[in-house]
Design a protein around this motif. Sequence first.
Motif, PDB file in Angstrom:
ATOM      1  N   VAL A 180      -9.576   4.803   4.510  1.00  0.00           N
ATOM      2  CA  VAL A 180      -9.987   5.896   5.393  1.00  0.00           C
ATOM      3  C   VAL A 180      -8.903   6.972   5.361  1.00  0.00           C
ATOM      4  O   VAL A 180      -7.735   6.683   5.613  1.00  0.00           O
ATOM      5  CB  VAL A 180     -10.210   5.399   6.834  1.00  0.00           C
ATOM      6  N   TYR A 181      -9.299   8.201   5.056  1.00  0.00           N
ATOM      7  CA  TYR A 181      -8.378   9.322   4.923  1.00  0.00           C
ATOM      8  C   TYR A 181      -8.773  10.433   5.889  1.00  0.00           C
ATOM      9  O   TYR A 181      -9.958  10.596   6.206  1.00  0.00           O
ATOM     10  CB  TYR A 181      -8.402   9.896   3.507  1.00  0.00           C
ATOM     11  N   GLN A 182      -7.784  11.190   6.315  1.00  0.00           N
ATOM     12  CA  GLN A 182      -8.032  12.383   7.117  1.00  0.00           C
ATOM     13  C   GLN A 182      -7.581  13.608   6.336  1.00  0.00           C
ATOM     14  O   GLN A 182      -6.468  13.639   5.804  1.00  0.00           O
ATOM     15  CB  GLN A 182      -7.294  12.333   8.446  1.00  0.00           C
ATOM     16  N   PHE A 183      -8.453  14.620   6.282  1.00  0.00           N
ATOM     17  CA  PHE A 183      -8.154  15.865   5.575  1.00  0.00           C
ATOM     18  C   PHE A 183      -8.280  17.040   6.536  1.00  0.00           C
ATOM     19  O   PHE A 183      -9.130  17.035   7.434  1.00  0.00           O
ATOM     20  CB  PHE A 183      -9.104  16.070   4.389  1.00  0.00           C
ATOM     21  N   THR A 184      -7.442  18.038   6.315  1.00  0.00           N
ATOM     22  CA  THR A 184      -7.508  19.287   7.069  1.00  0.00           C
ATOM     23  C   THR A 184      -7.433  20.443   6.079  1.00  0.00           C
ATOM     24  O   THR A 184      -6.617  20.416   5.155  1.00  0.00           O
ATOM     25  CB  THR A 184      -6.339  19.399   8.070  1.00  0.00           C
ATOM     26  N   TYR A 185      -8.303  21.435   6.265  1.00  0.00           N
ATOM     27  CA  TYR A 185      -8.262  22.624   5.407  1.00  0.00           C
ATOM     28  C   TYR A 185      -8.522  23.844   6.280  1.00  0.00           C
ATOM     29  O   TYR A 185      -9.106  23.746   7.366  1.00  0.00           O
ATOM     30  CB  TYR A 185      -9.271  22.531   4.256  1.00  0.00           C
ATOM     31  N   SER A 186      -8.064  24.996   5.806  1.00  0.00           N
ATOM     32  CA  SER A 186      -8.143  26.203   6.643  1.00  0.00           C
ATOM     33  C   SER A 186      -8.815  27.349   5.890  1.00  0.00           C
ATOM     34  O   SER A 186      -8.957  27.318   4.663  1.00  0.00           O
ATOM     35  CB  SER A 186      -6.732  26.633   7.082  1.00  0.00           C
TER      36      SER A 186
ATOM     37  N   VAL B  24       0.854  -1.184   0.000  1.00  0.00           N
ATOM     38  CA  VAL B  24       0.000   0.000   0.000  1.00  0.00           C
ATOM     39  C   VAL B  24       0.894   1.240   0.000  1.00  0.00           C
ATOM     40  O   VAL B  24       1.753   1.387   0.876  1.00  0.00           O
ATOM     41  CB  VAL B  24      -0.928   0.021   1.235  1.00  0.00           C
ATOM     42  N   PRO B  25       0.742   2.120  -0.987  1.00  0.00           N
ATOM     43  CA  PRO B  25       1.608   3.303  -1.020  1.00  0.00           C
ATOM     44  C   PRO B  25       1.309   4.246   0.137  1.00  0.00           C
ATOM     45  O   PRO B  25       0.179   4.318   0.629  1.00  0.00           O
ATOM     46  CB  PRO B  25       1.234   3.957  -2.363  1.00  0.00           C
ATOM     47  N   ARG B  26       2.329   4.963   0.586  1.00  0.00           N
ATOM     48  CA  ARG B  26       2.127   5.987   1.600  1.00  0.00           C
ATOM     49  C   ARG B  26       1.537   7.204   0.917  1.00  0.00           C
ATOM     50  O   ARG B  26       2.058   7.686  -0.088  1.00  0.00           O
ATOM     51  CB  ARG B  26       3.447   6.332   2.278  1.00  0.00           C
ATOM     52  N   VAL B  27       0.442   7.693   1.454  1.00  0.00           N
ATOM     53  CA  VAL B  27      -0.250   8.832   0.848  1.00  0.00           C
ATOM     54  C   VAL B  27      -0.300   9.959   1.880  1.00  0.00           C
ATOM     55  O   VAL B  27      -1.017   9.869   2.876  1.00  0.00           O
ATOM     56  CB  VAL B  27      -1.675   8.457   0.400  1.00  0.00           C
ATOM     57  N   ILE B  28       0.486  10.991   1.653  1.00  0.00           N
ATOM     58  CA  ILE B  28       0.535  12.159   2.531  1.00  0.00           C
ATOM     59  C   ILE B  28       0.765  13.377   1.646  1.00  0.00           C
ATOM     60  O   ILE B  28       1.648  13.369   0.799  1.00  0.00           O
ATOM     61  CB  ILE B  28       1.688  12.069   3.558  1.00  0.00           C
ATOM     62  N   PHE B  29      -0.040  14.418   1.841  1.00  0.00           N
ATOM     63  CA  PHE B  29       0.211  15.646   1.085  1.00  0.00           C
ATOM     64  C   PHE B  29      -0.100  16.868   1.941  1.00  0.00           C
ATOM     65  O   PHE B  29      -0.903  16.816   2.874  1.00  0.00           O
ATOM     66  CB  PHE B  29      -0.603  15.690  -0.216  1.00  0.00           C
ATOM     67  N   HIS B  30       0.575  17.956   1.616  1.00  0.00           N
ATOM     68  CA  HIS B  30       0.311  19.246   2.254  1.00  0.00           C
ATOM     69  C   HIS B  30       0.561  20.321   1.198  1.00  0.00           C
ATOM     70  O   HIS B  30       1.625  20.363   0.586  1.00  0.00           O
ATOM     71  CB  HIS B  30       1.214  19.486   3.452  1.00  0.00           C
ATOM     72  N   ALA B  31      -0.445  21.157   0.995  1.00  0.00           N
ATOM     73  CA  ALA B  31      -0.341  22.201  -0.025  1.00  0.00           C
ATOM     74  C   ALA B  31      -0.954  23.491   0.496  1.00  0.00           C
ATOM     75  O   ALA B  31      -1.766  23.485   1.423  1.00  0.00           O
ATOM     76  CB  ALA B  31      -1.043  21.757  -1.306  1.00  0.00           C
ATOM     77  N   ARG B  32      -0.562  24.614  -0.127  1.00  0.00           N
ATOM     78  CA  ARG B  32      -1.114  25.907   0.264  1.00  0.00           C
ATOM     79  C   ARG B  32      -1.296  26.774  -0.975  1.00  0.00           C
ATOM     80  O   ARG B  32      -0.736  26.502  -2.042  1.00  0.00           O
ATOM     81  CB  ARG B  32      -0.189  26.610   1.256  1.00  0.00           C
ATOM     82  N   VAL B  33      -2.070  27.827  -0.797  1.00  0.00           N
ATOM     83  CA  VAL B  33      -2.280  28.800  -1.867  1.00  0.00           C
ATOM     84  C   VAL B  33      -1.161  29.843  -1.800  1.00  0.00           C
ATOM     85  O   VAL B  33      -0.843  30.357  -0.722  1.00  0.00           O
ATOM     86  CB  VAL B  33      -3.649  29.486  -1.743  1.00  0.00           C
ATOM     87  N   SER B  34      -0.572  30.147  -2.951  1.00  0.00           N
ATOM     88  CA  SER B  34       0.514  31.129  -2.988  1.00  0.00           C
ATOM     89  C   SER B  34       0.031  32.496  -2.520  1.00  0.00           C
ATOM     90  O   SER B  34      -1.143  32.873  -2.726  1.00  0.00           O
ATOM     91  CB  SER B  34       1.060  31.256  -4.415  1.00  0.00           C
TER      92      SER B  34
ATOM     93  N   GLY C 190       0.807  32.047   3.816  1.00  0.00           N
ATOM     94  CA  GLY C 190       0.425  30.634   3.870  1.00  0.00           C
ATOM     95  C   GLY C 190      -0.812  30.347   4.692  1.00  0.00           C
ATOM     96  O   GLY C 190      -0.909  29.305   5.338  1.00  0.00           O
ATOM     97  N   ALA C 191      -1.773  31.270   4.654  1.00  0.00           N
ATOM     98  CA  ALA C 191      -2.961  31.144   5.505  1.00  0.00           C
ATOM     99  C   ALA C 191      -3.926  30.058   5.033  1.00  0.00           C
ATOM    100  O   ALA C 191      -4.680  29.506   5.845  1.00  0.00           O
ATOM    101  CB  ALA C 191      -3.688  32.481   5.578  1.00  0.00           C
ATOM    102  N   LEU C 192      -3.924  29.750   3.735  1.00  0.00           N
ATOM    103  CA  LEU C 192      -4.865  28.777   3.197  1.00  0.00           C
ATOM    104  C   LEU C 192      -4.136  27.467   2.896  1.00  0.00           C
ATOM    105  O   LEU C 192      -3.290  27.400   1.996  1.00  0.00           O
ATOM    106  CB  LEU C 192      -5.524  29.313   1.923  1.00  0.00           C
TER     107      LEU C 192
END
Length: 202
Positions: free
Chosen positions: A118-124, A70-80, A188-190
Amino acid sequence: MLDMRKVMWLLVIPCHVFSRTSSPSGNCTGLSEITFQDIKDIIDKTTQMNLLFNKIADLEEQMITLKKYVPRVIFHARVSDGKNPVAQKRVIYDQVTINKGLAYNTVTGFFTAPVPGVYQFTYSLLAQMTSERTAVYLMRNDESQSYLHSILKSGQAQSSSMDTILSLNRDDQVWVRLGTGSAWSGLGALNFQGVLLEAEED
């Protein structure tokens, strides 16, 4: 390693059995020609074959493990900074700090589940100080799963974030939609991030 005496007995017994049934003399002339070196060579070859069989068994186990990988799936991104999203638009988080599994697309803003699980997501959200009502929605395909809502007087701002756990099928798409108002992307607020908590079989 096998005991030499046991090997000799293994050779002697078949010889005598064969000689009694096929020759009245009962001689085992072939046995006298077998040396201890011959026996040692047979034992060495048998040992090598056992090692090969063990290696084959190990490779078969590794193949089974690879099939279950099972591949490791992790990401973190932001709006410029400066790319402030506007209402009724999909939010594009164009700056990626980590993207293991390559499931998040910086061009479309979609996270596409590579495996069911099952995935966990966080958004701001950080609303513009001129926007009194601002709401962002976490979407699964075309359905809203959770949202953040900011109601402030003009000249005020408040940052908030939301965690959401979703059970996804393979190729489900998760993204963020700005429903009303306007958001501020400075410093990096979003942000939008996700991680695979537990994979499931197809």
